[in-house]
Design an enzyme around this catalytic site. Structure first.
Site, short mmCIF file in Angstrom:
data_model
loop_
_atom_site.label_atom_id
_atom_site.label_comp_id
_atom_site.label_asym_id
_atom_site.label_seq_id
_atom_site.Cartn_x
_atom_site.Cartn_y
_atom_site.Cartn_z
N GLU A 345 0.67 -1.17 0.06
CA GLU A 345 -0.10 0.01 0.21
C GLU A 345 0.72 1.33 0.06
O GLU A 345 0.62 2.10 -0.73
CB GLU A 345 -0.90 -0.01 1.12
N HIS A 432 -4.69 -6.09 -11.37
CA HIS A 432 -4.09 -6.94 -10.49
C HIS A 432 -3.84 -8.14 -10.93
O HIS A 432 -3.02 -9.02 -10.59
CB HIS A 432 -5.18 -7.07 -9.17
#
Length: 530
Positions: A345, A432
């Site tokens: 993140e 992703h």
């Protein structure tokens, strides 16, 4: 890449870079190969042979940015930009060889140019080493007055990521995705025809007793009534409890005796311990391994928010708040706060501060892969016996409910959706899954092809053409990726462009005839990127 410009322009650009370098190089750069980080003093990386520069102070970086912005008009002229174009400086990096890399955004007649970013590279002797541009198109539109009426929350921009720049509207639609993740969807619409041109998502998804890392040491700050999760050693990073809310900052996590959590999801502090620890390890990895002073390179800390929503099985980075947010999992006791998730993140923030890879298509896959690459690298760097480093993403958080990791870097298709190799349709995948190509490249570059065991985990990485790739080691691999990201990639870089960027980075770091450069080429060929 634009390698050629006329002599007058090259000289002008060199003069600009020289002035900027004065603001950066107040000491003597370490001799050696360098990794592209801004700084003036260095320590040798123990296993790679590359030189890691010392962290530049925030004040020195501010001086460099101001100097570059002051000289931006001269740089625009040197680059041959039109009279209505202006350059806005985003970053200045001087590497170990004294090469100045200046990253710019562009405006046209006062309007932001989306996809107009570029990076100039000027050697220490003043020679231009070229320019990397997000677009080669000349920025020009017939009129800056839209023919259509815009929505109330739209801004007028020049869209330069297509074949020909057009006047457009950028609208941000906020909401919530199906899994509960906040959404800030940017929609680009032609201001003349109303045709939808592009869309991308701006919210990017992925002593304490921790849930995943055992008992860990935390940097905390003593307050008036006890202790708080404020890391005074790392820019003042704070960790907050959202208390199952979905907006705001939440409440700063505090404790009376500076012993946090009990290692289980039943204690609300445990998730905060993992988040705070993961943020600290990521910061330290950036500092010691990449020579970077925090996410944005300016010494400024992000912050973490835990206990987002109810039954939320995800984590995300939001650049607008410069923060990481973590859900508690389906059972509200399995927070998504493992080390590699925290590194993932925070690294979305790193990408936003550097190449700012568009979160769609192939560039979106590279964006996600960058977070996986550095997330895994942070996990190895942390060297935590409870959560040893591996090339599995999210293996501790059990997001699938069957003990399997979220992604596999050695053979990405093992997750059932990710691409092992590039093809012309890979950009159509969810980011992703298209990230698999770059994840596989990184694994091959670091470890090589074939069967092997690392930290007790078995891997068996194939190549598209059956070739054998010999790895160069993880440290060299992530140094190459970081330099490519920070000084050569732009917002529109695709897989072919990533190959070029990493080859340039390997050349800078290890030399034009190096085994490392050859390995970069072999690893890209191994994932079918020519």
């Amino acid at each position: 890449m634009t390698p050629h410009m006329n002599t007058r322009r090259a000289a002008a650009l060199a003069a600009v870079a020289a002035m900027v370098a004065v603001g950066v190089q107040t000491g003597t750069a370490t001799a050696g190969t360098g990794n592209g980080a801004t700084g003036t003093t260095g320590t040798s990386a123990s296993s790679s042979g590359a030189t890691i520069l010392g962290v530049n102070t925030a004040a020195r970086r501010t001086t460099a940015l101001r100097a570059a912005q002051s000289d931006a008009p001269a740089a625009a002229e040197a680059l041959g930009l039109g009279s209505q174009e202006k350059l806005i400086v985003r970053d200045v990096i001087t590497d170990a060889r004294g090469t100045v890399h200046t990253r710019y955004e562009r405006t046209y007649a006062g309007l932001p140019v989306l996809g107009g970013d570029l990076v100039t590279h000027t050697a220490s002797d003043g020679r231009s080493k070229g320019v990397d541009r997000a677009t080669e198109a000349r920025i020009s539109v017939p009129s800056t007055q839209p023919k259509l009426k815009s929505a109330a929350n739209a801004r007028t921009v020049v869209w330069a990521r297509g074949a020909k720049p057009v006047l457009a509207f950028e609208t941000v639609r906020t909401g919530v995705r199906k899994d509960g993740t906040p959404s800030k969807l940017h929609i680009i619409t032609d201001a003349t025809t109303g045709r939808k041109l592009h869309r991308f998502e701006a919210v990017e998804t992925g002593t304490g007793n921790s849930q995943y890392s055992g008992q860990v040491t935390l940097s905390t700050t003593e307050g008036g009534s006890g202790f708080e999760l404020t890391d005074g050693d790392r820019g003042g990073h704070k960790t907050y409890d959202l208390n199952q809310g979905r907006t705001g900052t939440g409440t700063l996590v505090t404790d009376a005796d500076d012993t946090w959590g009990d290692g289980t999801g039943d204690d609300r502090q445990t998730a905060a311990v993992d988040a705070h620890y993961g943020a600290a390890k990521t910061w330290d990895f950036y500092t010691s391994e990449l020579g970077r002073d925090g996410i944005a390179g300016d010494g400024r800390a992000a912050y973490s928010r835990v206990h987002f929503g109810t039954g939320y099985v995800n984590a995300f980075w939001d650049d607008s708040c410069f923060c990481m947010t973590y859900g508690d999992g389906a059972d509200d006791k399995s927070a998504l706060t493992a080390i590699d998730v925290a590194g993932h993140e925070m690294s979305h923030g790193l990408t936003a501060a550097t190449a700012n890879l568009d979160y769609a298509g192939e560039s979106g896959g590279l964006n996600e892969a960058t977070s996986d690459i550095f997330g895994a690298s942070v996990e190895f760097y942390a060297d935590n016996a409870t959560d040893p480093g591996d090339y599995l993403i999210g293996e501790k958080i059990d997001i699938n409910g069957d003990g399997s990791p979220l992604r596999y870097m050695d053979q990405p298709s093992k997750d059932g959706g990710s691409a092992d190799y590039w093809d012309e349709n890979v950009g159509d995948l969810d980011v992703h899954y298209s990230s698999g190509v770059a994840n596989h490249f990184f694994y091959l570059l670091a470890e090589g092809s074939g069967a092997k065991t690392v930290n007790g985990v078995d891997y068996d990485s194939p190549t598209a053409d059956g070739s054998t790739v010999t790895g160069i080691g993880r440290q060299k691999a992530y140094q190459i990726w970081y330099k490519a990201l920070s000084v050569y990639m732009t917002s529109s870089t695709d897989y072919a462009g990533a190959r070029v960027a990493t080859e340039k980075a390997a050349t800078d770091l290890f030399g034009a005839g190096s085994a490392e450069l050859a390995a970069v080429g072999a690893a890209w060929t191994g994932v079918a990127v020519k």
